[in-house]
Scaffold this active site. Structure first.
Site, short mmCIF file in Angstrom:
data_model
loop_
_atom_site.label_atom_id
_atom_site.label_comp_id
_atom_site.label_asym_id
_atom_site.label_seq_id
_atom_site.Cartn_x
_atom_site.Cartn_y
_atom_site.Cartn_z
N ASN A 169 -4.81 -12.57 13.79
CA ASN A 169 -4.17 -13.55 13.49
C ASN A 169 -2.27 -12.81 13.35
O ASN A 169 -1.42 -13.40 14.09
CB ASN A 169 -4.37 -13.52 11.86
N ARG A 216 3.20 -16.83 19.40
CA ARG A 216 4.21 -18.15 19.36
C ARG A 216 5.56 -17.43 18.57
O ARG A 216 6.53 -18.17 19.54
CB ARG A 216 3.82 -18.26 17.95
N LEU A 270 -0.03 -2.72 9.35
CA LEU A 270 -0.65 -2.24 8.27
C LEU A 270 -1.95 -2.42 7.35
O LEU A 270 -2.25 -1.73 6.67
CB LEU A 270 0.35 -1.53 7.67
N TYR A 300 -14.76 0.98 9.58
CA TYR A 300 -13.34 0.66 10.16
C TYR A 300 -12.92 1.97 11.41
O TYR A 300 -12.12 1.35 12.13
CB TYR A 300 -12.81 2.39 8.76
N ASN A 320 -2.46 -8.11 -0.14
CA ASN A 320 -3.55 -8.87 -0.98
C ASN A 320 -4.05 -7.89 -1.54
O ASN A 320 -4.51 -8.50 -3.10
CB ASN A 320 -5.61 -9.39 0.17
N GLY A 368 0.43 -1.20 0.03
CA GLY A 368 -0.17 -0.31 0.03
C GLY A 368 0.57 1.12 0.61
O GLY A 368 2.04 1.55 -0.45
N PHE A 369 0.56 2.66 0.05
CA PHE A 369 0.83 3.40 -0.27
C PHE A 369 1.64 3.92 1.53
O PHE A 369 2.96 4.13 0.56
CB PHE A 369 0.27 5.11 -0.19
N ARG A 386 -9.10 10.47 -1.06
CA ARG A 386 -8.60 11.11 -0.09
C ARG A 386 -8.51 12.58 -0.74
O ARG A 386 -8.26 12.60 -1.32
CB ARG A 386 -6.74 10.82 0.52
#
Length: 324
Positions: free
Chosen positions: A101, A108, A75, A147, A36, A14-15, A188
């Site tokens: 996750n 761990r 992030l 969000y 993803n 991402g950015f 944005r």
């Protein structure tokens, strides 16, 4: 001399994630970028792909993944309103399941893990400027809640893993950030205004443009994130990361028109539901504990961002969701 670490960056294409990966690779760490590509671009990290200490994995963090790492920067999450409202259930899953996750992996591996939270946890704030002790004014059933509440729940999970399982966590609350590699169609205000100005379209403001934001240049922001990961274990946050200089949205639009030399006019549209009217961070904790404050003035950062927009072909980008 800093020891070489194995570092995972979720949302790394991402950015902000791509700039963080770049900085960590330059510091000689072994970096795993996980993304993803819902709202990100593989082109953001293409220049890193041939480097021996960089690895790219296409994966959705809502599903578990087993890696051996020393540090995790989490992030992963669409951050523009049009993107996170496009699939709100997926958005809150990314925040909550993604946190579970990465925290499980950190437990761990006994790794340090940083959560990229957001100023949106403060909602439409009744306290100004916002301090980390302010608990916010968030509508839990509004269109932005997927969000806002997702990030709030992620902070809860981080603190509970820290208290119950002694996981070494860090939490940063990121205020409005801008700079090269912003997706031109991320929705944005900075990218919208620059794109509209460069093609000569009218610049659209919501409301009367009097609502305020505080804009932090991406280089300053990434420096703060890395500084927070390196902070002593007795300072886990949350800590506000942003620029305390406040501008109205109209001032931003007028500055973009001036710096681009555009003939665009200002047009006005209704204010979206739950849109915050004021937003400015109190960064006293970041100054005290990290020795950090932003260095890049808005005009300087906008000029660098406009130069980058000039260098790209807008035709190579498409809106990630139908919202734009």
């Amino acid at each position: 001399m800093t020891s070489i670490k194995r570092i995972l960056v979720t949302g790394g294409a991402g950015f902000l994630g791509s700039h963080l990966c770049e900085r960590l690779v330059q510091a000689s760490h072994d970096v795993i970028c996980l993304d993803n590509f819902f709202t990100s671009q593989k082109s953001n990290v293409a220049h890193l792909l041939d480097l021996p200490n960089f690895e790219l994995i296409r994966h959705d963090i809502t599903s578990p993944i087993w890696l051996e790492v020393d540090e995790i920067y989490n992030l992963a999450c669409p951050a523009a309103p049009g993107h996170y409202q496009y699939n709100p259930i997926k958005t809150i899953k990314t925040s909550v399941l993604g946190a579970i996750n990465v925290l499980g992996m950190a437990k761990r591996c006994r790794a340090k893990v940083l959560q990229a939270s957001t100023s949106e946890v403060y909602g439409d704030p009744e306290e100004h400027p916002q301090t980390e002790s302010y608990r916010g004014n968030v509508n839990p059933i509004g269109p932005r809640a997927c969000y806002d509440e997702g990030k709030r729940a992620a902070e809860t999970l981080f603190m509970d893993y820290h208290r119950m399982n002694k996981v070494a966590i860090r939490i940063v609350r990121i205020f409005n950030t801008y700079g090269p590699r912003m997706h031109p169609y991320d929705g944005r205000v900075v990218s919208n205004f620059i794109r509209q100005a460069l093609v000569g379209n009218d610049i659209s403001l919501f409301g009367d443009g009097s609502q305020t934001r505080s804009f932090c240049y991406r280089d300053d922001l990434v420096s703060a994130i890395i500084a927070m990961m390196g902070a002593p274990n007795d300072f886990v946050g949350p800590v506000n990361i942003g620029n305390p200089k406040e501008f109205t949205i109209r001032e931003l639009a007028e500055m973009v028109i001036e710096l681009t030399g555009s003939k665009s006019k200002l047009v006005f549209a209704p204010l979206p539901a739950d849109d915050p009217t004021r937003r400015r961070p109190d960064i006293s904790l970041a100054k005290e504990h990290l020795g950090w404050e932003p260095e890049t003035p808005l005009r300087e950062g906008l000029l660098k961002t406009i130069d980058w927009f000039h260098s790209i072909n807008l035709g190579h980008y498409r809106p990630p969701t139908p919202n734009f």
